[in-house]
Design a protein around this motif. Structure first.
Motif, PDB file in Angstrom:
ATOM      1  N   VAL A 168      -6.885  12.033  -1.630  1.00  0.00           N
ATOM      2  CA  VAL A 168      -5.936  10.944  -1.187  1.00  0.00           C
ATOM      3  C   VAL A 168      -5.913   9.967  -2.250  1.00  0.00           C
ATOM      4  O   VAL A 168      -6.811   9.411  -2.832  1.00  0.00           O
ATOM      5  CB  VAL A 168      -6.433  10.372   0.231  1.00  0.00           C
ATOM      6  N   PHE A 169      -4.721   9.559  -2.687  1.00  0.00           N
ATOM      7  CA  PHE A 169      -4.294   8.911  -3.634  1.00  0.00           C
ATOM      8  C   PHE A 169      -3.956   7.473  -3.221  1.00  0.00           C
ATOM      9  O   PHE A 169      -3.155   7.494  -2.271  1.00  0.00           O
ATOM     10  CB  PHE A 169      -3.260   9.539  -4.534  1.00  0.00           C
ATOM     11  N   VAL A 170      -4.600   6.379  -3.821  1.00  0.00           N
ATOM     12  CA  VAL A 170      -4.131   5.159  -3.351  1.00  0.00           C
ATOM     13  C   VAL A 170      -3.537   4.250  -4.173  1.00  0.00           C
ATOM     14  O   VAL A 170      -4.147   4.140  -5.456  1.00  0.00           O
ATOM     15  CB  VAL A 170      -5.411   4.178  -2.794  1.00  0.00           C
ATOM     16  N   ASP A 171      -2.293   4.029  -4.139  1.00  0.00           N
ATOM     17  CA  ASP A 171      -1.522   3.239  -5.336  1.00  0.00           C
ATOM     18  C   ASP A 171      -0.868   1.951  -4.681  1.00  0.00           C
ATOM     19  O   ASP A 171      -0.872   1.709  -3.200  1.00  0.00           O
ATOM     20  CB  ASP A 171      -0.471   4.117  -5.886  1.00  0.00           C
ATOM     21  N   SER A 172      -0.232   1.045  -5.356  1.00  0.00           N
ATOM     22  CA  SER A 172       0.414  -0.147  -4.956  1.00  0.00           C
ATOM     23  C   SER A 172       1.846   0.287  -4.867  1.00  0.00           C
ATOM     24  O   SER A 172       2.337   0.986  -5.789  1.00  0.00           O
ATOM     25  CB  SER A 172      -0.083  -1.393  -5.642  1.00  0.00           C
ATOM     26  N   VAL A 173       2.555  -0.666  -4.149  1.00  0.00           N
ATOM     27  CA  VAL A 173       3.989  -0.524  -4.045  1.00  0.00           C
ATOM     28  C   VAL A 173       4.534  -1.776  -4.525  1.00  0.00           C
ATOM     29  O   VAL A 173       3.779  -2.791  -4.428  1.00  0.00           O
ATOM     30  CB  VAL A 173       4.721  -0.360  -2.562  1.00  0.00           C
ATOM     31  N   ASP A 174       5.880  -1.575  -5.362  1.00  0.00           N
ATOM     32  CA  ASP A 174       6.375  -2.966  -5.935  1.00  0.00           C
ATOM     33  C   ASP A 174       7.208  -3.977  -4.865  1.00  0.00           C
ATOM     34  O   ASP A 174       7.890  -4.443  -5.265  1.00  0.00           O
ATOM     35  CB  ASP A 174       6.997  -2.792  -7.070  1.00  0.00           C
ATOM     36  N   GLY A 175       6.818  -3.402  -3.812  1.00  0.00           N
ATOM     37  CA  GLY A 175       7.446  -4.490  -2.472  1.00  0.00           C
ATOM     38  C   GLY A 175       8.750  -4.082  -2.171  1.00  0.00           C
ATOM     39  O   GLY A 175       9.391  -4.772  -1.334  1.00  0.00           O
ATOM     40  N   LEU A 233       0.824  -1.220   0.115  1.00  0.00           N
ATOM     41  CA  LEU A 233      -0.109   0.043   0.014  1.00  0.00           C
ATOM     42  C   LEU A 233       0.864   1.229  -0.028  1.00  0.00           C
ATOM     43  O   LEU A 233       1.915   1.452   0.785  1.00  0.00           O
ATOM     44  CB  LEU A 233      -0.899   0.058   1.309  1.00  0.00           C
ATOM     45  N   HIS A 234       0.387   2.387  -0.782  1.00  0.00           N
ATOM     46  CA  HIS A 234       1.265   3.635  -0.830  1.00  0.00           C
ATOM     47  C   HIS A 234       0.049   4.530  -0.833  1.00  0.00           C
ATOM     48  O   HIS A 234      -0.532   4.807  -2.056  1.00  0.00           O
ATOM     49  CB  HIS A 234       2.071   3.621  -1.730  1.00  0.00           C
ATOM     50  N   LEU A 235      -0.358   5.385   0.097  1.00  0.00           N
ATOM     51  CA  LEU A 235      -1.311   6.408   0.190  1.00  0.00           C
ATOM     52  C   LEU A 235      -0.529   7.693  -0.015  1.00  0.00           C
ATOM     53  O   LEU A 235       0.505   7.623   0.932  1.00  0.00           O
ATOM     54  CB  LEU A 235      -2.224   6.244   1.375  1.00  0.00           C
ATOM     55  N   THR A 236      -0.887   8.746  -0.390  1.00  0.00           N
ATOM     56  CA  THR A 236      -0.418  10.034  -0.440  1.00  0.00           C
ATOM     57  C   THR A 236      -1.609  11.025  -0.306  1.00  0.00           C
ATOM     58  O   THR A 236      -2.647  10.952  -0.755  1.00  0.00           O
ATOM     59  CB  THR A 236       0.419  10.448  -1.634  1.00  0.00           C
TER      60      THR A 236
END
Lengths: 208, 162
Positions: free
Chosen positions: A198-205, A189-192
């Motif tokens: 609020v943008f919600v994106d994924s992280v590549d780990g 999870l990566h929120l900004t």
């Protein structure tokens, strides 16, 4: 690599050559003659293997009515199917783009609209009023509530995260930044918080 | 669509050579199918266009439509599929003559090439296998596959397209 080998390589791996390079090689008379032979050879084998036998779909069906003969061509069915599929895909993509790019407007938060909220034990204290537990709740549901509280829009950059389910608690006395920090601990999870959204994106780990 | 039985009969008579020509030029049965259908649809709308020599008219129509399709394909795509790359490579459909050449080429492959070279040629041009697949199938290097193809094509060119 001589010219004929280059031609063979070009035929096998067209992705490695530009249109210009292909054109230049085939401008050579000798190379072109070799290429012509290869085309004929392909045709010869196609003829031999009986690919020239008409597929069923190419036959014209003749239907007789009482007074007239109507001929129906069914050979364009694939064309029609291809056009239909393309239309469906395009409209689906357009809808998906709309959903991704349009920020979700968080609904007004009222007690009546938050049946999933549970207060901490110890009823009546301000602490129990400010801490909200989300037991196995979809992320989009959690963030809809939270964003509404802080007056933010919500946008899922990675729409698959909507369905992520979390067991988490939220203290309404803390800032949005603090709560986002809490959620960003979760794997993937990566929120900004930017421009009131609020943008919600994924992280590549990758670890920070 | 209402047509006369004459047109239908003419079409049935020439359908197979039309499909053979389209398949040879385009290398794709679906595209060939569409071209032949389009030619027939045109004939239904303008039956007077057939006039005297129906075979020649229909085959020329197929040839021209195929050329149009080929012009819209990228050069590299045509080369990858061993399709004609220019009008000069698409002769007027004098079917008998071209068919003879194709038969003669196959006979040349069967009688004049070494067994290994013949096998490489068949796997490449008939089975449409990649060079890597051929090298795996035959247990030879890719370089060897290239060499066999170079040899075969050079000899065929000497014989059929000097």
């Amino acid at each position: 690599m001589d010219k004929l080998e280059l031609l063979l390589n070009m035929i096998e791996h067209p992705e490695n050559y530009t249109e210009q390079e292909v054109h230049e090689l085939l401008s050579d008379d000798d190379v072109r003659k070799h290429y012509e032979v290869m085309v004929l050879l392909r045709e010869a084998f196609a003829k031999e293997t009986g690919e020239s036998i008409l597929p069923e779909s190419s036959k014209i069906q003749m239907a007789e009515t009482r007074n007239t003969r109507m001929i129906v061509l069914n050979t364009s069915l694939r064309k029609i199917a291809a056009m239909f599929i393309a239309a469906v895909l395009i409209s689906g993509l357009a809808y998906a783009a709309y959903r991704v790019l349009s920020p979700i407007k968080a609904p007004q938060l009222t007690e009546a609209t938050t049946p999933s909220l549970t207060g901490k034990a110890g009823g009546g204290s301000s602490m129990s009023d400010s801490v909200v537990c989300f037991p196995d709740t979809r992320l989009d549901s959690i963030l809809t509530i939270v964003c509404s509280y802080y007056g933010r829009e919500l946008c899922f950059v990675d729409t698959t995260l909507r369905e992520m389910r979390l067991f988490t608690s939220w203290n309404r006395n803390e800032s949005l930044a603090e709560y986002i920090g809490t959620l960003n601990v979760f794997d993937g999870l990566h929120l900004t918080d930017e421009r009131d959204t609020v943008f919600v994106d994924s992280v590549d780990g990758e670890e920070e | 669509m209402e047509v006369t039985s004459d047109i239908y009969r003419v079409y049935e008579q020439h359908r197979e050579p039309m499909m053979r020509l389209a398949l040879r030029l385009l290398g794709d049965s679906e595209e060939a199918n569409d071209v032949v259908s389009d030619v027939f649809a045109h004939i239904v709308e303008t039956p007077a266009a057939i006039r005297d020599n129906a075979a020649s008219y229909m085959l020329s129509s197929v040839r021209n439509r195929c050329l149009n399709l080929l012009r819209h394909k990228r050069l590299s795509e045509r080369v990858h599929k061993l399709l004609p790359i220019g009008e000069d490579m698409v002769e007027e459909p004098q079917i008998d003559e071209t068919e003879d050449v194709l038969d003669a080429m196959l006979q040349f492959v069967d009688t004049e090439l070494t067994p290994q070279t013949r096998e490489v040629v068949r796997l490449r041009f008939q089975e449409q296998m990649s060079y890597r697949e051929i090298s795996t199938r035959l247990g030879i290097s890719e370089v060897a596959v290239y060499k066999h193809l170079v040899q075969a094509i050079s000899r065929l060119k000497e014989r059929f397209n000097p």
